[in-house]
Enzyme design. Structure first.
Site, PDB file in Angstrom:
ATOM      1  N   LEU A 229       0.824  -1.213   0.000  1.00  0.00           N
ATOM      2  CA  LEU A 229       0.000   0.000   0.000  1.00  0.00           C
ATOM      3  C   LEU A 229       0.859   1.265   0.000  1.00  0.00           C
ATOM      4  CD1 LEU A 229      -2.161  -2.114   0.776  1.00  0.00           C
ATOM      5  CD2 LEU A 229      -3.020  -0.509   2.466  1.00  0.00           C
ATOM      6  N   GLY A 230       1.995   1.199   0.674  1.00  0.00           N
ATOM      7  CA  GLY A 230       2.847   2.383   0.736  1.00  0.00           C
ATOM      8  C   GLY A 230       4.135   2.115   1.492  1.00  0.00           C
ATOM      9  N   THR A 265      -3.433   5.273   4.613  1.00  0.00           N
ATOM     10  CA  THR A 265      -2.076   4.827   4.268  1.00  0.00           C
ATOM     11  C   THR A 265      -1.124   6.020   4.379  1.00  0.00           C
ATOM     12  OG1 THR A 265      -2.920   3.095   2.813  1.00  0.00           O
ATOM     13  CG2 THR A 265      -0.642   3.772   2.456  1.00  0.00           C
ATOM     14  N   HIS A 268      -0.438   6.847   8.056  1.00  0.00           N
ATOM     15  CA  HIS A 268       0.521   5.865   8.601  1.00  0.00           C
ATOM     16  C   HIS A 268       1.946   6.166   8.107  1.00  0.00           C
ATOM     17  CE1 HIS A 268       1.647   1.540   9.596  1.00  0.00           C
ATOM     18  NE2 HIS A 268       2.555   1.807   8.678  1.00  0.00           N
ATOM     19  N   GLU A 269       2.082   6.408   6.803  1.00  0.00           N
ATOM     20  CA  GLU A 269       3.424   6.635   6.245  1.00  0.00           C
ATOM     21  C   GLU A 269       4.009   7.972   6.713  1.00  0.00           C
ATOM     22  OE1 GLU A 269       4.857   4.170   5.160  1.00  0.00           O
ATOM     23  OE2 GLU A 269       3.147   2.901   4.634  1.00  0.00           O
ATOM     24  N   HIS A 278       6.184   1.049  13.917  1.00  0.00           N
ATOM     25  CA  HIS A 278       4.924   0.304  14.006  1.00  0.00           C
ATOM     26  C   HIS A 278       4.572   0.073  15.473  1.00  0.00           C
ATOM     27  CE1 HIS A 278       5.715  -1.158   9.696  1.00  0.00           C
ATOM     28  NE2 HIS A 278       4.726  -0.283   9.674  1.00  0.00           N
ATOM     29  N   ASP A 289       8.153  -0.046  20.376  1.00  0.00           N
ATOM     30  CA  ASP A 289       8.098   1.047  19.392  1.00  0.00           C
ATOM     31  C   ASP A 289       8.704   2.325  19.980  1.00  0.00           C
ATOM     32  OD1 ASP A 289       6.163   1.643  21.255  1.00  0.00           O
ATOM     33  OD2 ASP A 289       4.560   2.041  19.815  1.00  0.00           O
TER      34      ASP A 289
HETATM   35 ZN   LIG Z   1       4.379   1.088   8.270  1.00  0.00          ZN
END
Ligand SMILES: [Zn+2]
Length: 357
Positions: A229-230, A265, A268-269, A278, A289
């Site tokens: 997705l990315g 996406t 998140h990126e 993550h 994390d």
């Molecule tokens: Zn990621």
């Protein structure tokens, strides 16, 4: 009589203890524990995880991309270690237990001056680099909605926020970051897989070079391939590839993206671009994390999960965090801990300070 004497001695002891404590606090340098820091990860662990007998895809390629960049980029490991050190020092200085003002580590002569935090709204100009398969595959509506979604998510205004479970309700954070559309480069290409080696970021390879990445967030929108997705590049990486990549179907409000068609996406990126890992720490329960207020988890969650418990925790996984792998409509929060970690980038000695100066 005896009781009074005992009370007096006790009071004396307390006063002495307090004094000692004051002296220690004033003299002791900030101790930065880097022992749990890691850069390389085994990304096969995610793709080998089976849920209901179904193997899962690694929908974000960021950690694999980091493994590759570490192999190919001399000095990157040292740079990212330094950024982590600065980040932890910044966080320590914000805590009541840290040395007031976050003084320099006097035991290390190479240690730089303390951070000066930036507390205002951070404006991030955004350049969109589109390589589409036919003209106007990505419309102005896709672009506008994506910018709006980023602004919504980073200002803690997600419409699903009321679904945040009680135990996490006080943690959801406003990053005070504003994204502004700053420019566009676009072309069509019949290439149906740009891959994950940054070809889309190079004009020599048929893509677009980034525009001034020290002062703009560059987003490439193209067909990545492989179910990805990315992916993003963490702070400290090479300037010529700095930014994030999003698959064509997953950019903005996008019917083609189905459950991943609501622009998360990019959220998140951008989280990775702002130095967030993550939520599960990319390596089972022993990996973190680096955020205090997110529970440890043993791996990503998918779909729209209910209550998930892992790592023998009594607190559930924070599946609704943008840094998990769930459907777009099932992720709706960042935490204050994540906010603080990202803020370190904009301090006077932060890796993305150029966006302020
Ligand atoms: Zn990621």
């Amino acid at each position: 009589m005896k009781t009074s004497l005992f009370k007096f001695i006790l009071l004396l002891l307390v006063i002495t203890a307090c004094n000692n404590n004051d002296i220690e606090t004033a003299q002791e340098p900030v101790e930065i524990d880097m022992s749990d820091f890691y850069l390389y990860t085994n990304t096969d662990e995610v793709s080998s995880k089976q849920i209901n007998g179904k193997s899962q895809i690694n929908k974000c390629y960021t950690m694999s991309n980091l493994n590759r960049l570490l192999d190919e980029t001399p000095g990157l490991e040292t740079r990212m270690y330094a950024i982590e050190y600065q980040t932890r020092k910044f966080i320590a200085s914000k805590k009541p237990s840290g040395t007031p003002g976050g003084g320099p580590n006097t035991e290390d002569p190479t240690d730089p001056a303390p951070s000066v935090p930036y507390d205002g709204i951070v404006t991030i100009p955004v350049i969109i680099n589109i390589i589409e398969q036919y003209d106007q595959q990505i419309t102005q509506a896709h672009i506008d909605s994506q910018i709006e979604i980023l602004n919504t998510d980073f200002s803690n205004n997600n419409t699903h926020l009321s679904s945040v479970p009680d135990e996490f309700a006080t943690l959801s954070a406003d990053f005070q970051i504003k994204f502004e559309f700053a420019g566009i480069q676009r072309k069509t290409s019949n290439k149906n897989s740009w891959g994950t080696r940054d070809a889309m970021k190079s004009s020599k390879k048929g893509g677009f070079d980034p525009i001034d990445p020290a002062n703009n967030l560059n987003i490439w929108v193209c067909e990545i391939g492989g179910g990805i997705l990315g992916y993003a590049q963490f702070p400290g990486g090479p300037s010529k590839t700095d930014g994030i990549v999003i698959g064509l179907d997953y950019f903005g409000e996008n019917l083609d993206g189905k459950e991943y068609g609501h622009g998360r996406t990019a959220t998140h990126e951008v989280g990775h671009w702002l130095n967030l890992r993550h939520i599960w720490g990319d390596g089972g329960c022993s990996y973190d994390d680096f955020i205090e207020d997110t529970p440890r988890a043993d791996g990503p969650n998918y779909g729209c999960p209910g209550e998930v418990y892992s790592c023998n925790n009594t607190v559930r996984d924070m599946t609704m965090n943008y840094m998990d792998y769930v459907y777009d409509n099932c992720m709706y929060m960042f935490t204050e801990g994540q906010n603080l970690r990202s803020r370190a980038l904009f301090a006077s000695d932060g890796a993305r300070r150029s966006f302020i100066d």
